[in-house]
Design a protein around this motif. Structure first.
Motif, mmCIF file in Angstrom:
data_model
loop_
_atom_site.group_PDB
_atom_site.id
_atom_site.type_symbol
_atom_site.label_atom_id
_atom_site.label_comp_id
_atom_site.label_asym_id
_atom_site.label_seq_id
_atom_site.Cartn_x
_atom_site.Cartn_y
_atom_site.Cartn_z
ATOM 1 N N PRO A 22 7.927 17.810 89.028
ATOM 2 C CA PRO A 22 7.586 16.579 88.315
ATOM 3 C C PRO A 22 8.857 15.749 88.111
ATOM 4 O O PRO A 22 9.912 16.313 87.805
ATOM 5 C CB PRO A 22 7.038 17.057 86.971
ATOM 6 N N ILE A 57 4.367 8.047 88.867
ATOM 7 C CA ILE A 57 3.298 9.013 88.571
ATOM 8 C C ILE A 57 3.911 10.393 88.421
ATOM 9 O O ILE A 57 4.738 10.803 89.237
ATOM 10 C CB ILE A 57 2.270 9.064 89.723
ATOM 11 N N GLN A 58 3.486 11.065 87.385
ATOM 12 C CA GLN A 58 3.962 12.434 87.163
ATOM 13 C C GLN A 58 3.005 13.394 87.840
ATOM 14 O O GLN A 58 1.811 13.427 87.514
ATOM 15 C CB GLN A 58 3.972 12.743 85.662
ATOM 16 N N PHE A 59 3.497 14.141 88.781
ATOM 17 C CA PHE A 59 2.686 15.181 89.397
ATOM 18 C C PHE A 59 3.593 16.275 89.945
ATOM 19 O O PHE A 59 4.814 16.113 89.993
ATOM 20 C CB PHE A 59 1.782 14.616 90.508
ATOM 21 N N CYS A 60 2.976 17.343 90.335
ATOM 22 C CA CYS A 60 3.733 18.480 90.856
ATOM 23 C C CYS A 60 2.899 19.136 91.957
ATOM 24 O O CYS A 60 1.672 19.144 91.878
ATOM 25 C CB CYS A 60 3.962 19.448 89.691
ATOM 26 N N LEU A 72 -2.131 20.911 93.605
ATOM 27 C CA LEU A 72 -1.623 19.693 92.982
ATOM 28 C C LEU A 72 -1.821 19.807 91.469
ATOM 29 O O LEU A 72 -2.927 20.070 91.000
ATOM 30 C CB LEU A 72 -2.393 18.476 93.533
ATOM 31 N N TYR A 128 -1.515 17.897 87.775
ATOM 32 C CA TYR A 128 -1.473 16.538 87.234
ATOM 33 C C TYR A 128 -1.938 16.570 85.772
ATOM 34 O O TYR A 128 -2.721 17.429 85.373
ATOM 35 C CB TYR A 128 -2.395 15.631 88.064
ATOM 36 N N GLY A 129 -1.493 15.601 85.010
ATOM 37 C CA GLY A 129 -1.967 15.448 83.623
ATOM 38 C C GLY A 129 -1.612 16.642 82.757
ATOM 39 O O GLY A 129 -0.450 17.053 82.687
ATOM 40 N N LEU A 138 0.621 19.627 83.607
ATOM 41 C CA LEU A 138 2.079 19.529 83.544
ATOM 42 C C LEU A 138 2.615 19.786 82.132
ATOM 43 O O LEU A 138 3.812 19.642 81.882
ATOM 44 C CB LEU A 138 2.542 18.144 84.019
ATOM 45 N N GLU A 171 1.984 10.754 96.718
ATOM 46 C CA GLU A 171 2.173 9.798 95.619
ATOM 47 C C GLU A 171 1.314 8.554 95.847
ATOM 48 O O GLU A 171 0.641 8.069 94.927
ATOM 49 C CB GLU A 171 3.655 9.421 95.546
ATOM 50 N N LEU A 196 -2.427 9.366 95.401
ATOM 51 C CA LEU A 196 -2.738 9.539 93.984
ATOM 52 C C LEU A 196 -2.787 8.180 93.282
ATOM 53 O O LEU A 196 -3.713 7.894 92.504
ATOM 54 C CB LEU A 196 -1.663 10.441 93.361
#
Lengths: 198, 394
Positions: free
Chosen positions: B96, B102-105, B130, B132-133, B136, B362, B365
């Protein structure tokens, strides 16, 4: 019905030629000098001749060749799994529109991932009834002209079956006519043709 | 000016001037280490008692623990491996990035399965997760890079467990890096603990099915055996302050077993199997306790020492140990002049996430969020400035 032999899919293209890619295990069908076609729908298809078959290396392959022995498992993995396509460079030599064959550059090239097929004997005979497409081969940049013509004439001659020898003789006459003002190229091409014409 | 080369040059000159002195000290330490190894090679009982003393003085003591093989012993490559299924897994991740819009991993695991001499083409597998939200924010803490790395390690071993189910015959599984989980236990100890427990569950399942599993550590920097020799050498007073006692500093286990001109391990040979004395022994207990051996995967005149971590159930079973030993040497030899297990390299090739792929995820998303009317944040201006083209970009 025409037998469809898929030999790969289009990687990149221009008006004068294109490059198709295939997996190594698809490599049985395409050969140097073969006539291929890319059907694009609505009665339109592009014809080309393979003038180079190219296999790229990469870091892993370079390292593996330094190994004492490469096992069958590794060979299969590299040939069937790894994403290193065999690339075929194709010279555009004509197109077909609504059933009529033209020996002109195609109005538009095929698009990425279009399927490329090997022409069968019937297609080959139909496309080579006239010799207008020879000028594309003779004008091709970075194309081994003599070798491509020799390979093509050998394959097309076989497709013409009993008329093969007559067809090859006419094709040779056409080449002599087209190259009459370019003696060095003519000699080089005739040298290659000597290998396929008795 | 990005770098003051004058300062760098001056410092480099100073480093060069100290080279001879460092070399002299290192050679002295190496000679001592070799002598200590010869002295204590077969004193296994004594060594174990010294390790016990060191552990009592400092519970964080980390060193090799001799089991039943002499420290200087070495074992040749067993017979060629004819039939076995090999599975290697490797992982990569997108951490992240709080500066991104955008925050994602993403945790991506690649695995490859090869049935030796079967005539079958090796199979490739990929698992991509993935996050997300709320994913994380485990336990309300922002997910750290360390925790993502732990999730990746867990996913690798889980994939090996999944793929090895239902396979007949001997199965050898391995990953790159140690079996022991490493990671930040700091701010989110609960998440760390949860991952470790799941990981131990995976190891248990592998053990129940008799699947061999290992961690392959290329160019190991640990000095577990050297530390054992230091402990052996320490007197009663020194052993109380082992953190300050490093008479063999500068000597590595790699040197000890793979000295260029006189390697203790000939090509293809493995060392004795050792236990690992560390704080992790509280987690990896019983049949799961961690062991290791060194292995020379190099050739005559070009030794290359690697460390192989294994759980106790592999260490205890000679046939499993021999099979793993043989498989790893054969895998490394496939790679020619730079030995490394072929399948681990292929697993890495499969798993690695490229920058373009990160950008593509990215974009996908962002498009999905916009299509659903979700508010999007901007990337930080700091990142925006860093991304500027030109001389300031590095």
């Amino acid at each position: 019905m025409t037998q469809q032999i898929e030999i790969g899919r289009l990687l990149r293209a221009g008006t004068t030629g294109f490059v198709a890619g295939c997996r190594v295990n698809q490599l049985d069908a395409p050969v140097f000098g073969a006539l291929i076609r890319a059907p694009l729908g609505e009665g339109y298809q592009v014809y080309g001749i393979i003038h180079d078959i190219h296999i790229d290396d990469d870091g892993l392959v370079r390292q593996l060749v330094t190994s004492n022995n490469v096992s069958d498992d590794v060979m299969r993995d590299n040939r069937e799994n790894r994403i290193v396509p065999v690339e075929m460079s194709v010279l555009a030599v004509g197109y077909e529109q609504d059933g009529k064959v033209h020996h002109l550059l195609p109005p538009r090239p095929p698009l990425s991932l279009d399927v490329i097929y090997l022409c069968d004997d019937k297609d080959l005979v139909r496309f080579t009834e006239r010799f207008g497409y020879f000028r594309h081969i003779l004008n091709g940049k970075d194309v081994p002209v003599g070798e491509v013509l020799a390979a093509h004439i050998l394959q097309a001659g076989k497709a013409h079956e009993k008329d093969g020898e007559t067809w090859k003789s006419k094709a040779t006459q056409e080449i002599i006519t087209l190259l009459r003002d370019d003696y060095p190229t003519l000699m080089s091409v005739l040298g290659a043709l000597g290998e396929v014409i008795q | 000016m990005p770098i003051d080369y004058q300062q760098i040059y001056t410092r480099i000159k100073e480093i060069g001037q100290g080279a001879q002195e460092r070399r002299r000290k290192k050679e002295e330490a190496q000679a001592s280490a070799r002598a200590l190894l010869n002295t204590y090679a077969s004193e296994l009982e004594y060594l174990r008692s010294k390790v016990d003393s060191a552990k009592q003085a400092d519970s964080n003591t980390r060193c090799a623990l001799p089991i039943n093989e002499s420290l200087a012993s070495h074992y040749p490559i067993p017979d060629s491996v004819i039939q076995a299924t090999l599975i290697a897994a490797d992982g990569s991740q997108i951490n992240p990035d709080r500066h991104a819009a955008i925050q994602f991993c993403v945790v991506n695991v690649g695995a490859i399965q090869m049935k030796l001499n079967s005539g079958e083409t090796p199979e490739i597998f990929t698992d991509t997760e993935l996050l997300y939200g709320d994913d994380l924010l485990p336990n309300g803490y922002p997910m750290s890079d360390g925790l993502v790395a732990l999730k990746r390690d867990l996913a690798e071993r889980t994939k090996l467990d999944e793929l090895s189910k239902g396979l007949q015959g001997s199965v050898v599984t391995f990953t790159d890096g140690p079996i022991e989980l490493w990671g930040a236990k700091g701010e989110d100890a609960n998440s760390y603990e949860a991952i470790v427990q799941k990981y131990l569950g995976v190891l248990s399942r592998l053990q129940e099915r008799g699947v061999i599993t290992a961690g392959y550590v290329d160019k190991p920097s640990a000095d577990l055996v050297v530390r054992l020799l230091e402990i052996a050498f320490a007197d009663n007073e020194q052993i109380q302050k082992m953190r300050e006692f490093h008479p063999l500093r500068g000597v590595s286990d790699r040197w000890l077993y793979g000295e260029h001109n006189n390697p203790l391990l000939p090509p293809g040979h493995r060392s004795a199997v050792f236990g690992i004395q560390s704080t992790s022994e509280k987690k990896y207990t019983g049949i799961l306790s961690l062991h290791f051996f060194y292995l020379n995967v190099g050739t005559e005149g070009h030794p290359w020492i690697v460390r192989v971590e294994i759980p106790k159930w592999v260490a205890d079973d000679k046939s499993k140990l021999d099979l793993l030993h043989g498989v790893l040497v054969e895998q490394c030899r496939m790679m020619g002049s730079k030995p490394y297990p072929y399948l681990l390299h292929r697993a890495h090739e499969t798993a690695v996430v490229k920058m373009e792929e990160k950008q593509q995820i990215e974009q996908m998303l962002a498009m999905e969020l916009r299509n659903h009317g979700e508010e999007m944040d901007d990337g930080s201006y700091k990142q925006s400035a860093k991304d500027l083209p030109g001389r300031t970009k590095r």
